[in-house]
Design a protein around this motif. Sequence first.
Motif, short mmCIF file in Angstrom:
data_model
loop_
_atom_site.label_atom_id
_atom_site.label_comp_id
_atom_site.label_asym_id
_atom_site.label_seq_id
_atom_site.Cartn_x
_atom_site.Cartn_y
_atom_site.Cartn_z
N ALA A 113 0.87 -1.18 0.00
CA ALA A 113 0.00 0.00 0.00
C ALA A 113 0.90 1.22 0.00
O ALA A 113 1.75 1.37 0.88
CB ALA A 113 -0.90 0.02 1.22
N LYS A 114 0.74 2.06 -1.02
CA LYS A 114 1.52 3.29 -1.09
C LYS A 114 0.59 4.44 -0.73
O LYS A 114 -0.35 4.73 -1.46
CB LYS A 114 2.10 3.47 -2.49
N THR A 115 0.85 5.06 0.39
CA THR A 115 -0.07 6.09 0.87
C THR A 115 0.60 7.45 0.83
O THR A 115 1.79 7.58 0.55
CB THR A 115 -0.52 5.82 2.33
N SER A 116 -0.20 8.46 1.16
CA SER A 116 0.34 9.82 1.24
C SER A 116 1.32 9.94 2.41
O SER A 116 1.99 10.94 2.57
CB SER A 116 -0.81 10.82 1.38
N GLU A 117 1.40 8.89 3.24
CA GLU A 117 2.25 8.96 4.43
C GLU A 117 3.37 7.92 4.48
O GLU A 117 4.20 7.93 5.38
CB GLU A 117 1.36 8.84 5.69
N GLY A 118 3.38 6.99 3.51
CA GLY A 118 4.42 5.96 3.54
C GLY A 118 4.05 4.74 2.71
O GLY A 118 3.04 4.76 1.99
#
Length: 245
Positions: A113-118
């Motif tokens: 999972a590539k998120t806005s936070e990591g």
Amino acid sequence: SFAQKSDEFRKVENNAFREGEKLTFDVKYGFVTAGIVTFEIPAIKRISGRDAYHITFEVNTVPTFDNFYKVRDRYESYLDVEGMFPWRFEQHIREGKYSRDFSAFFDQRRGKAKTSEGQYDIPVYVNDIVSAFYYARTLDYSNMKVGDKIPLKNFYKDKVYPLDVVYRGKETVTVEAGTFNCVMVEPLVVEGGLFKSEGSIIIWLTDDEVKMPVKVKSKVIIGSIDAELTKFEGVSNKMVSLKNK
């Protein structure tokens, strides 16, 4: 150039919903209509080389309630048409003075999972809170016994949480949109913004292939909130549970 010939993803039969479906709910707090909720599938989009239902979920308080507590929430999920798992999730929360914007891309091929936070590891077919709800509509509850659980996984913020959906039996429900025979399910939500389980959430789904949500009852910190279906459009035609009044 290397091209994956075919994705080895599961295929989930879906006779429940389709592009163009729009469901509208009144949110009642006590006897007051506090807000409007809409679930909509405006389009099928290409994402990561696959067809996905673009699903939007919006919560807006009504003008009379805005002064007390203003909510403008929008969630989006891109749900794989064939496999019923998400590729992308967005959450835009505006509640009172609180705001949060979050997005995640689910690389279901590589388990990230590539998120806005990591970037985080995810199990295959991991859900977001919106995709889990739509996936649950494709399940067959006809042979379930009260208390049976469907174990799902829900990714939120930076973790994978268990999300068990418990079958709670059958009931006939009357709302503004009509009278429906329903099955009742209870998602045991551990984490997820608006849906954080400060208590229980019960969802009434039509007892047919469509499994359209008709009513949601949730106990939250400030009391009990009910959402009741007022209008449905673009619903697939196999609905048998609507009773003529």
